[in-house]
Design an enzyme around this catalytic site. Structure first.
Site, short mmCIF file in Angstrom:
data_model
loop_
_atom_site.label_atom_id
_atom_site.label_comp_id
_atom_site.label_asym_id
_atom_site.label_seq_id
_atom_site.Cartn_x
_atom_site.Cartn_y
_atom_site.Cartn_z
N SER A 192 0.85 -1.19 0.00
CA SER A 192 0.00 0.00 0.00
C SER A 192 0.88 1.24 0.00
O SER A 192 2.02 1.19 0.48
CB SER A 192 -0.89 0.01 1.25
OG SER A 192 -1.45 1.30 1.44
N TYR B 9 -2.68 -0.51 10.23
CA TYR B 9 -2.61 -0.81 8.79
C TYR B 9 -1.23 -0.47 8.24
O TYR B 9 -0.62 -1.26 7.50
CB TYR B 9 -3.70 -0.01 8.09
CG TYR B 9 -3.86 -0.28 6.61
CD1 TYR B 9 -4.63 -1.36 6.15
CD2 TYR B 9 -3.27 0.54 5.66
CE1 TYR B 9 -4.80 -1.59 4.80
CE2 TYR B 9 -3.44 0.31 4.30
CZ TYR B 9 -4.21 -0.75 3.88
OH TYR B 9 -4.38 -0.98 2.53
N1 LIG Z 1 -8.56 0.12 -1.90
C1 LIG Z 1 -7.41 0.78 -1.74
O1 LIG Z 1 -7.32 2.00 -1.92
C2 LIG Z 1 -6.16 0.01 -1.36
C3 LIG Z 1 -4.95 0.70 -1.43
C4 LIG Z 1 -3.78 0.03 -1.10
C5 LIG Z 1 -3.83 -1.29 -0.72
N2 LIG Z 1 -5.02 -1.92 -0.63
C6 LIG Z 1 -5.00 -3.33 -0.24
O2 LIG Z 1 -5.55 -4.11 -1.27
C7 LIG Z 1 -6.14 -5.28 -0.73
C8 LIG Z 1 -7.59 -5.36 -1.21
O3 LIG Z 1 -8.26 -4.18 -0.80
P1 LIG Z 1 -9.71 -3.80 -1.33
O4 LIG Z 1 -9.77 -2.34 -1.41
O5 LIG Z 1 -10.03 -4.62 -2.53
O6 LIG Z 1 -10.58 -4.28 -0.09
P2 LIG Z 1 -12.04 -4.90 -0.02
O7 LIG Z 1 -12.47 -4.76 1.39
O8 LIG Z 1 -12.92 -4.33 -1.09
O9 LIG Z 1 -11.81 -6.45 -0.36
C9 LIG Z 1 -11.05 -7.27 0.50
C10 LIG Z 1 -11.53 -8.70 0.35
O10 LIG Z 1 -10.72 -9.51 1.23
C11 LIG Z 1 -11.58 -10.42 1.90
N3 LIG Z 1 -10.98 -10.83 3.18
C12 LIG Z 1 -10.85 -10.07 4.30
N4 LIG Z 1 -10.33 -10.80 5.29
C13 LIG Z 1 -10.12 -12.05 4.79
C14 LIG Z 1 -9.61 -13.25 5.34
N5 LIG Z 1 -9.22 -13.31 6.63
N6 LIG Z 1 -9.53 -14.35 4.54
C15 LIG Z 1 -9.95 -14.29 3.25
N7 LIG Z 1 -10.44 -13.18 2.68
C16 LIG Z 1 -10.54 -12.07 3.44
C17 LIG Z 1 -12.87 -9.64 2.11
O11 LIG Z 1 -13.97 -10.50 2.38
C18 LIG Z 1 -12.99 -8.89 0.79
O12 LIG Z 1 -13.69 -9.61 -0.19
C19 LIG Z 1 -5.99 -5.16 0.78
O13 LIG Z 1 -4.83 -5.85 1.20
C20 LIG Z 1 -5.80 -3.67 0.99
O14 LIG Z 1 -5.12 -3.39 2.16
C21 LIG Z 1 -6.18 -1.31 -0.95
#
Ligand SMILES: NC(=O)c1ccc[n+]([C@@H]2O[C@H](COP(=O)([O-])OP(=O)(O)OC[C@H]3O[C@@H](n4cnc5c(N)ncnc54)[C@H](O)[C@@H]3O)[C@@H](O)[C@H]2O)c1
Length: 254
Positions: free
Chosen positions: A145, A158
């Site tokens: 991230s 985080y």
């Molecule tokens: N959205 C952003 O701006 C952003 C930016 C940087 C990094 N990220 C990272 O990208 C990744 C995905 O983020 P996102 O925005 O798609 O989030 P999101 O919440 O839309 O999706 C995350 C998914 O992970 C699943 N999940 C959560 N805990 C779990 C577990 N213990 N076992 C299996 N599945 C699990 C959830 O059910 C969900 O479907 C994360 O690691 C997040 O930290 C997101």
């Protein structure tokens, strides 16, 4: 030349791929030729996402398990490798947010975020690397991230997890590169998903993100597909321990 990005014949597990960035990673590499296994917490969510990709003509199936449960991960990986195919590619992508200022942060929120965003990559990564090592090949991509090096208020848990994930990426590289396993990270900037709804729906925070990002917009999940295909494919065979920022330039503006 274009063949170096071809993922035909490769099988990938993408954790937390029921929606958001994980779903975009899965769809992107499936469009690049890979067979994808969609992981999420519940069978319903994982099955629905896999079914959506199959309707698009892509090769997808589901494997629900909790990425912080080592025994469940081991069972699921053994089942995938027996019933579908050995795994060539792993995306450690599942992640959560529990926002609170440090002084008010419940210990449970700290531990939940460290477990889900950092320890899970150790658990699932180790499980699959044990199988990749004797095969002498593998690609592991960890979703880091922008906050891995730029903390913001209320997300200390985080930021600490994602900073740890960068070092875990490098540690995996140091131990596993000699087995022809490439371990890299993708560090998204602020991307429009359900996780970031509390920011995109808050006019003040939304305006701050749009103004501070040099590209002057939020990232879309599809913006990550090029990086995902590159780090999954032969095109990155000597790229190891690297974190690729896909952030519209935000890293240099925060
Ligand atoms: N959205 C952003 O701006 C952003 C930016 C940087 C990094 N990220 C990272 O990208 C990744 C995905 O983020 P996102 O925005 O798609 O989030 P999101 O919440 O839309 O999706 C995350 C998914 O992970 C699943 N999940 C959560 N805990 C779990 C577990 N213990 N076992 C299996 N599945 C699990 C959830 O059910 C969900 O479907 C994360 O690691 C997040 O930290 C997101």
């Amino acid at each position: 030349m274009s063949g170096m990005f071809d993922l035909s014949g490769k099988t990938a597990l993408v954790t937390g791929a029921g929606r958001g960035l994980g779903f975009a990673f899965a769809r992107g590499i499936a469009m690049g030729g890979a067979r994808v296994i969609i992981n999420d917490l519940t069978a319903e969510v994982a099955d629905t996402a896999a079914e959506t990709l199959r309707k698009e003509g892509l090769d997808a199936s589901a494997a629900a398990f909790n990425v912080i449960d080592a025994a469940a991960a081991e069972d699921a990986v053994a089942r995938i490798e027996k019933d579908v195919s050995p795994l060539d590619i792993l995306f450690n992508n599942a992640g959560i947010h529990r926002r609170a200022s440090l002084v008010d942060m419940p210990e449970e929120s700290w531990r939940a975020v460290i477990d889900t965003n950092l320890t899970s990559a150790f658990i699932v990564g180790r499980t699959i690397a044990r199988r990749m090592i004797p095969r002498g090949a593998g690609k592991i991509i960890n979703t880091c991230s922008i906050n891995c090096e730029r903390p913001r208020p209320e997300i200390a848990n985080y930021s600490a997890a994602k900073g740890g994930l960068v070092l875990l990426t490098r540690a995996m590289c140091v131990e596993w590169a000699k087995y022809n396993i490439q371990v890299n990270g993708i560090a998204p900037g602020y991307m429009l998903t359900e996780m970031t709804l509390p920011l995109s729906q808050d006019p003040e925070r939304n305006a701050w993100i749009e103004s501070i990002t040099p590209a002057k917009r939020w990232g879309k999940p599809e913006d990550l597909i090029g990086a995902a295909i590159f780090l999954s494919s032969g095109a990155s065979n000597f790229v190891n321990g690297h974190v690729l920022f896909v952030d519209g330039g935000m890293r240099y503006a925060l």
